[in-house]
Design an enzyme around this catalytic site. Structure first.
Site, PDB file in Angstrom:
ATOM      1  CG  HIS A  18      -1.923  -1.074   1.264  1.00  0.00           C
ATOM      2  ND1 HIS A  18      -2.129  -1.842   2.388  1.00  0.00           N
ATOM      3  CD2 HIS A  18      -2.786  -1.534   0.331  1.00  0.00           C
ATOM      4  CE1 HIS A  18      -3.082  -2.728   2.137  1.00  0.00           C
ATOM      5  NE2 HIS A  18      -3.494  -2.556   0.887  1.00  0.00           N
ATOM      6  CE  LYS A  42     -12.270  -7.140   3.262  1.00  0.00           C
ATOM      7  NZ  LYS A  42     -11.034  -6.482   2.780  1.00  0.00           N
ATOM      8  NE  ARG A  91      -2.997  -8.153  -3.916  1.00  0.00           N
ATOM      9  CZ  ARG A  91      -3.695  -8.761  -2.987  1.00  0.00           C
ATOM     10  NH1 ARG A  91      -3.093  -9.292  -1.956  1.00  0.00           N
ATOM     11  NH2 ARG A  91      -4.994  -8.870  -3.079  1.00  0.00           N
ATOM     12  CB  SER A 129      -4.633  -6.589   4.366  1.00  0.00           C
ATOM     13  OG  SER A 129      -4.105  -5.348   3.980  1.00  0.00           O
TER      14      SER A 129
END
Length: 151
Positions: A18, A42, A91, A129
């Site tokens: 990040h 979440k 990614r 993460s």
């Protein structure tokens, strides 16, 4: 007109990947706002307060980086904070599929709100993460993946 990008995410936690996107984004934008959003799907592992402080610590010497938290649609947060771009890191192709859909919805909600994708630096691509949370939960060392220290 000032080019301001909102870099949204739950950042639970904020990783070196990040931080790399933020620093590279600063080469394209006058200001990058790191927006810690609430994801209704979440439950946070690291507290919002702790993560805000750790991110603030990471960028304390960079006046072109701001940190906010928000509990709203990302497109609305962008408008509220004067951002005319969203900044996202990719990614892999799985990230692209997910982010592409979101970017189109955000542009539908706020005409002219463009999303700029930066490909993650290869050495940082394996970091997520989710993986960092799992490692931390079971007592593994996570310092190599974070731009700050955590207890």
């Amino acid at each position: 007109m000032k080019k301001i990008a909102l870099f949204p995410g739950s950042f639970d936690p904020f990783t070196k990947g990040h931080a790399d996107i933020v620093m590279r984004g600063l080469k394209l934008f006058d200001e990058v706002i790191i927006g810690i959003g609430t994801n209704s799907a979440k439950k946070r592992y690291f507290s919002l307060e702790m993560m805000t402080e750790k991110i603030r610590e990471t960028f304390k010497d960079n006046e072109n980086v701001k940190i906010i938290s928000y509990d709203d649609l990302t497109a609305n947060a962008a408008v509220a904070h004067g951002a005319n771009f969203l900044l996202r890191g990719l990614r892999n192709t799985t990230d692209f599929e997910y982010e592409n859909t979101i970017s189109q919805v955000n542009r539908h909600l706020v005409g002219g709100l463009e999303t700029v994708f930066l490909i993650t630096s290869p050495e940082l691509a394996p970091i997520s993460s989710t993986i960092v949370r799992e490692l931390h939960k079971y007592g593994a060392k996570v310092d190599d993946f974070l731009p700050y220290d955590i207890d």
